[in-house]
Design a protein around this motif. Structure first.
Motif, PDB file in Angstrom:
ATOM      1  N   LEU A 100     -16.897 -65.231  40.840  1.00 53.07           N
ATOM      2  CA  LEU A 100     -17.373 -65.265  39.301  1.00 53.07           C
ATOM      3  C   LEU A 100     -16.325 -65.412  38.496  1.00 53.07           C
ATOM      4  CD1 LEU A 100     -19.963 -64.235  41.029  1.00 53.07           C
ATOM      5  CD2 LEU A 100     -20.986 -63.454  38.745  1.00 53.07           C
ATOM      6  N   PHE A 101     -15.511 -66.151  37.606  1.00 46.70           N
ATOM      7  CA  PHE A 101     -14.189 -66.678  37.098  1.00 46.70           C
ATOM      8  C   PHE A 101     -14.829 -66.239  35.137  1.00 46.70           C
ATOM      9  CE2 PHE A 101     -13.938 -69.498  40.574  1.00 46.70           C
ATOM     10  CZ  PHE A 101     -12.676 -68.731  40.679  1.00 46.70           C
ATOM     11  N   SER A 103     -13.706 -64.554  31.832  1.00 42.31           N
ATOM     12  CA  SER A 103     -12.685 -65.004  30.291  1.00 42.31           C
ATOM     13  C   SER A 103     -12.658 -63.232  29.672  1.00 42.31           C
ATOM     14  CB  SER A 103     -13.887 -65.770  29.096  1.00 42.31           C
ATOM     15  OG  SER A 103     -14.296 -64.402  28.365  1.00 42.31           O
ATOM     16  N   LYS A 104     -11.899 -62.907  28.672  1.00 37.20           N
ATOM     17  CA  LYS A 104     -11.303 -61.907  28.687  1.00 37.20           C
ATOM     18  C   LYS A 104     -12.240 -60.671  27.494  1.00 37.20           C
ATOM     19  CE  LYS A 104      -7.786 -59.439  25.108  1.00 37.20           C
ATOM     20  NZ  LYS A 104      -6.694 -59.963  23.790  1.00 37.20           N
ATOM     21  N   ALA A 105     -12.996 -61.837  26.798  1.00 40.19           N
ATOM     22  CA  ALA A 105     -14.514 -61.525  26.235  1.00 40.19           C
ATOM     23  C   ALA A 105     -15.463 -60.997  27.122  1.00 40.19           C
ATOM     24  CB  ALA A 105     -15.204 -62.415  25.309  1.00 40.19           C
ATOM     25  N   GLY A 106     -15.809 -61.404  28.635  1.00 42.32           N
ATOM     26  CA  GLY A 106     -16.247 -60.771  29.655  1.00 42.32           C
ATOM     27  C   GLY A 106     -17.246 -61.363  29.745  1.00 42.32           C
ATOM     28  N   LYS A 107     -16.946 -63.213  29.651  1.00 41.02           N
ATOM     29  CA  LYS A 107     -18.219 -63.552  29.806  1.00 41.02           C
ATOM     30  C   LYS A 107     -17.777 -64.940  31.317  1.00 41.02           C
ATOM     31  CE  LYS A 107     -20.715 -63.912  26.007  1.00 41.02           C
ATOM     32  NZ  LYS A 107     -21.961 -63.489  25.925  1.00 41.02           N
ATOM     33  N   ILE A 108     -18.661 -64.621  31.798  1.00 44.63           N
ATOM     34  CA  ILE A 108     -18.712 -65.956  33.589  1.00 44.63           C
ATOM     35  C   ILE A 108     -18.769 -67.657  32.765  1.00 44.63           C
ATOM     36  CG2 ILE A 108     -20.033 -66.441  34.927  1.00 44.63           C
ATOM     37  CD1 ILE A 108     -21.059 -63.992  35.516  1.00 44.63           C
ATOM     38  N   THR A 109     -17.179 -67.907  33.605  1.00 44.54           N
ATOM     39  CA  THR A 109     -17.203 -68.938  32.495  1.00 44.54           C
ATOM     40  C   THR A 109     -17.418 -70.162  33.728  1.00 44.54           C
ATOM     41  OG1 THR A 109     -14.901 -68.770  33.489  1.00 44.54           O
ATOM     42  CG2 THR A 109     -15.539 -68.602  31.125  1.00 44.54           C
ATOM     43  N   VAL A 129      -8.858 -68.047  32.187  1.00 46.01           N
ATOM     44  CA  VAL A 129      -9.995 -66.159  32.707  1.00 46.01           C
ATOM     45  C   VAL A 129      -8.712 -65.517  32.717  1.00 46.01           C
ATOM     46  CG1 VAL A 129     -11.478 -68.362  33.828  1.00 46.01           C
ATOM     47  CG2 VAL A 129      -9.776 -66.649  34.840  1.00 46.01           C
ATOM     48  N   ARG A 130      -9.127 -64.962  32.966  1.00 43.15           N
ATOM     49  CA  ARG A 130      -8.802 -63.012  32.581  1.00 43.15           C
ATOM     50  C   ARG A 130      -9.231 -62.259  33.944  1.00 43.15           C
ATOM     51  NH1 ARG A 130      -6.333 -59.634  28.762  1.00 43.15           N
ATOM     52  NH2 ARG A 130      -6.121 -61.844  27.441  1.00 43.15           N
ATOM     53  N   TYR A 131      -9.881 -62.731  34.191  1.00 49.94           N
ATOM     54  CA  TYR A 131     -11.042 -62.049  35.969  1.00 49.94           C
ATOM     55  C   TYR A 131     -11.389 -62.584  36.974  1.00 49.94           C
ATOM     56  CZ  TYR A 131     -10.871 -57.760  32.385  1.00 49.94           C
ATOM     57  OH  TYR A 131     -10.025 -56.907  30.940  1.00 49.94           O
ATOM     58  N   VAL A 132     -11.523 -62.195  37.539  1.00 46.36           N
ATOM     59  CA  VAL A 132     -11.764 -62.859  39.077  1.00 46.36           C
ATOM     60  C   VAL A 132     -13.450 -61.410  39.631  1.00 46.36           C
ATOM     61  CG1 VAL A 132     -12.180 -64.252  40.947  1.00 46.36           C
ATOM     62  CG2 VAL A 132     -10.804 -64.916  39.613  1.00 46.36           C
ATOM     63  N   LEU A 133     -14.962 -61.592  39.724  1.00 47.42           N
ATOM     64  CA  LEU A 133     -14.697 -61.183  40.632  1.00 47.42           C
ATOM     65  C   LEU A 133     -15.670 -61.299  42.108  1.00 47.42           C
ATOM     66  CD1 LEU A 133     -17.264 -58.748  40.568  1.00 47.42           C
ATOM     67  CD2 LEU A 133     -19.027 -59.642  39.331  1.00 47.42           C
ATOM     68  N   GLU A 134     -15.674 -61.364  42.817  1.00 44.86           N
ATOM     69  CA  GLU A 134     -16.550 -61.395  44.034  1.00 44.86           C
ATOM     70  C   GLU A 134     -17.444 -59.918  44.401  1.00 44.86           C
ATOM     71  OE1 GLU A 134     -12.307 -63.264  45.890  1.00 44.86           O
ATOM     72  OE2 GLU A 134     -12.103 -61.318  46.752  1.00 44.86           O
ATOM     73  N   LEU A 135     -18.366 -60.789  44.457  1.00 45.39           N
ATOM     74  CA  LEU A 135     -19.419 -60.932  45.477  1.00 45.39           C
ATOM     75  C   LEU A 135     -19.618 -61.510  47.146  1.00 45.39           C
ATOM     76  CD1 LEU A 135     -22.091 -60.629  42.116  1.00 45.39           C
ATOM     77  CD2 LEU A 135     -19.649 -58.901  42.337  1.00 45.39           C
ATOM     78  N   ASN A 136     -20.841 -60.519  47.649  1.00 47.51           N
ATOM     79  CA  ASN A 136     -20.931 -61.198  48.600  1.00 47.51           C
ATOM     80  C   ASN A 136     -21.536 -62.844  48.992  1.00 47.51           C
ATOM     81  OD1 ASN A 136     -21.437 -59.152  50.685  1.00 47.51           O
ATOM     82  ND2 ASN A 136     -22.049 -58.149  49.536  1.00 47.51           N
TER      83      ASN A 136
END
Length: 159
Positions: A100-101, A103-109, A129-136
């Motif tokens: 899940l990519f 943004s800095k504002a915390g929105k999934i893009t 983007v500012r973050y990447v969240l890896e989930l199963n």
């Protein structure tokens, strides 16, 4: 072959085995702090995870490599110090992942579902983007997580 030659060859083989064995051990495994993270859908449903934080270059390089499993309520959040296009891959990663990519504002893009274990194909954020969240793998579909949903955590909201 005389005894001296046999001992020399045996010593060389022992030294080589020691060198090879110690070389694989010297790669230090990173440790990761963790925190609670929420994903809030447009409909108001909240999903709670405990995520490990990959904040340093070494932590981001290791990520979830070599792990055989991950609990359903766990994940890893990669933090990049500035907004940028991010390229990920699955080299040495044993479990399928949803990326899940964010943004800095915390929105999934963007969401890349079910990344294939061990693949060296590049997975793009499709924009800065500012973050990447890896989930199963499959978690985003199972939980109806979508582009536009909001990610909240101490780490995301303080930056």
């Amino acid at each position: 072959m005389n005894r001296f030659a046999i001992r020399t060859i045996a010593s060389a083989c022992t030294a080589l085995l020691f060198f090879v064995a110690s070389g694989s051990v010297t790669m230090a495994q990173e440790t990761f702090p963790s925190e609670k993270l929420e994903i809030v859908s447009a409909s108001g449903v909240t999903h709670v995870f405990t995520v490990e934080l990959a904040n340093t270059d070494a932590q981001r390089q290791q990520g979830l490599m070599y792990r055989k499993s991950m609990a359903e309520d766990r994940g890893m959040l990669f933090y990049f110090t500035m907004d940028r296009d991010v390229m990920m891959w699955m080299k040495n990663t044993f479990i399928p992942l949803d990326m899940l990519f964010i943004s800095k504002a915390g929105k999934i893009t963007h969401i890349h579902p079910n990344a294939v274990p061990h693949s060296e194909d590049i997975i793009s954020s499709n924009g800065p983007v500012r973050y990447v969240l890896e989930l199963n793998g499959g978690a985003a579909k199972k939980l109806a997580i979508s582009v536009g949903d909001t990610v909240k955590s101490e780490h995301v909201n303080k930056r």
